[in-house]
Design an enzyme around this catalytic site. Structure first.
Site, mmCIF file in Angstrom:
data_model
loop_
_atom_site.group_PDB
_atom_site.id
_atom_site.type_symbol
_atom_site.label_atom_id
_atom_site.label_comp_id
_atom_site.label_asym_id
_atom_site.label_seq_id
_atom_site.Cartn_x
_atom_site.Cartn_y
_atom_site.Cartn_z
ATOM 1 N N CYS A 2 0.843 -1.207 0.000
ATOM 2 C CA CYS A 2 0.000 0.000 0.000
ATOM 3 C C CYS A 2 0.876 1.254 0.000
ATOM 4 O O CYS A 2 2.099 1.172 0.070
ATOM 5 C CB CYS A 2 -0.877 0.018 1.248
HETATM 6 N N1 GLN Z 1 -1.064 -6.867 4.026
HETATM 7 C C1 GLN Z 1 -1.909 -5.712 4.026
HETATM 8 C C2 GLN Z 1 -3.234 -5.937 3.335
HETATM 9 O O1 GLN Z 1 -3.525 -6.973 2.856
HETATM 10 C C3 GLN Z 1 -1.198 -4.530 3.430
HETATM 11 C C4 GLN Z 1 -0.938 -4.738 1.969
HETATM 12 C C5 GLN Z 1 -0.018 -3.758 1.373
HETATM 13 O O2 GLN Z 1 0.816 -3.085 1.994
HETATM 14 N N2 GLN Z 1 -0.114 -3.723 0.102
HETATM 15 O O3 GLN Z 1 -3.977 -5.041 3.272
#
Ligand code: GLN
Length: 237
Positions: A2
């Site tokens: 994210c």
């Molecule tokens: N693991 C977290 C989620 O599934 C964050 C994912 C991310 O950083 N892309 O939301």
């Protein structure tokens, strides 16, 4: 991974941080510039901010499981939301994680707002009934809340030792403190005259953005910004 953004400073509009910048979170939802894992962030978004209109600093959240680029309601209201302290994120869900509002950052314990950019094996996290979702990030947030944000650096190095593949980039705020860790992904700082921005990647081409090295703890308060290396040598006990 994210993308997230935090603000501590003067009252500014949420739109000025998230929607208006040339390469802000709205653009990062479909065209991030520094994303190492995943192509875009279409699995939802969340904006949390502290509200001083009520008693003390009250965290408030607006989250959605739809892409930020298409949210016309948020686009309309964000210019009217003002805060001195903001934590916002756009999400690219890890495979196997639920895609719903409860799995979308920022998470809260009622005092802190917290976003996690990364992935962690849920098996290494202590069992907790406090998590908002079964998503790895929600379980990690609950663990961090339980241990207290003052222990953030130690908590991150312990979890990293237990799961060497984990990426543990945290961004959290409580209205007067903005804290972050870098563990496996990028983070940049912009020191503005009216406050400090921490963001997974610069939201514009201003040459004042500074990159934070990996495996660091960043603490922002009214008195300044402190960077501390995170020690990985102690291991998991
Ligand atoms: N693991 C977290 C989620 O599934 C964050 C994912 C991310 O950083 N892309 O939301």
């Amino acid at each position: 991974m994210c993308r997230h953004l935090g603000w501590l400073g003067a009252d500014v509009t949420v739109s000025s941080l998230v929607l208006d910048p040339l390469c802000g979170l709205r653009v990062q939802s479909y065209a991030p510039r520094r994303q190492k894992h995943g192509l875009l962030n279409a699995d939802g978004w969340g904006v949390g901010f502290f509200d001083r209109s009520s008693d003390g600093d009250t965290p408030r959240r607006w989250r959605s499981q739809t892409p930020l680029w298409g949210d016309v309601s948020f686009d309309s209201v964000a210019p009217a939301l003002r805060s001195h302290c903001v934590v916002a994120a756009v999400r690219s869900a890890t495979v196997g994680m639920p895609i719903d509002v409860s799995a979308t950052a920022p998470f809260t314990d009622g005092q802190w707002l917290l976003s996690h950019n990364g992935v962690v094996d849920r098996a290494v996290l202590p069992v907790t009934s406090q998590a908002e979702s079964v998503c790895d990030s929600a379980l990690l947030a609950a663990t961090i809340f339980e241990r207290g944000l003052d222990a953030l650096g130690g908590t991150i190095t312990e979890i990293a030792a237990a799961d060497p593949n984990a990426r543990l980039n945290i961004l959290a705020a409580n209205g007067s403190r903005l804290v972050a860790t870098t563990w496996g992904d990028t983070l940049s700082i912009l020191r503005r005259a009216d406050g400090v921005v921490l963001a997974s990647e610069p939201y514009d081409n201003d040459s004042d953005w500074e990159d934070v090295p990996d495996r660091h703890l960043v603490e922002v308060t009214a008195t300044g910004v402190a960077l501390t290396p995170l020690d990985h040598s102690e291991g998991y006990r």
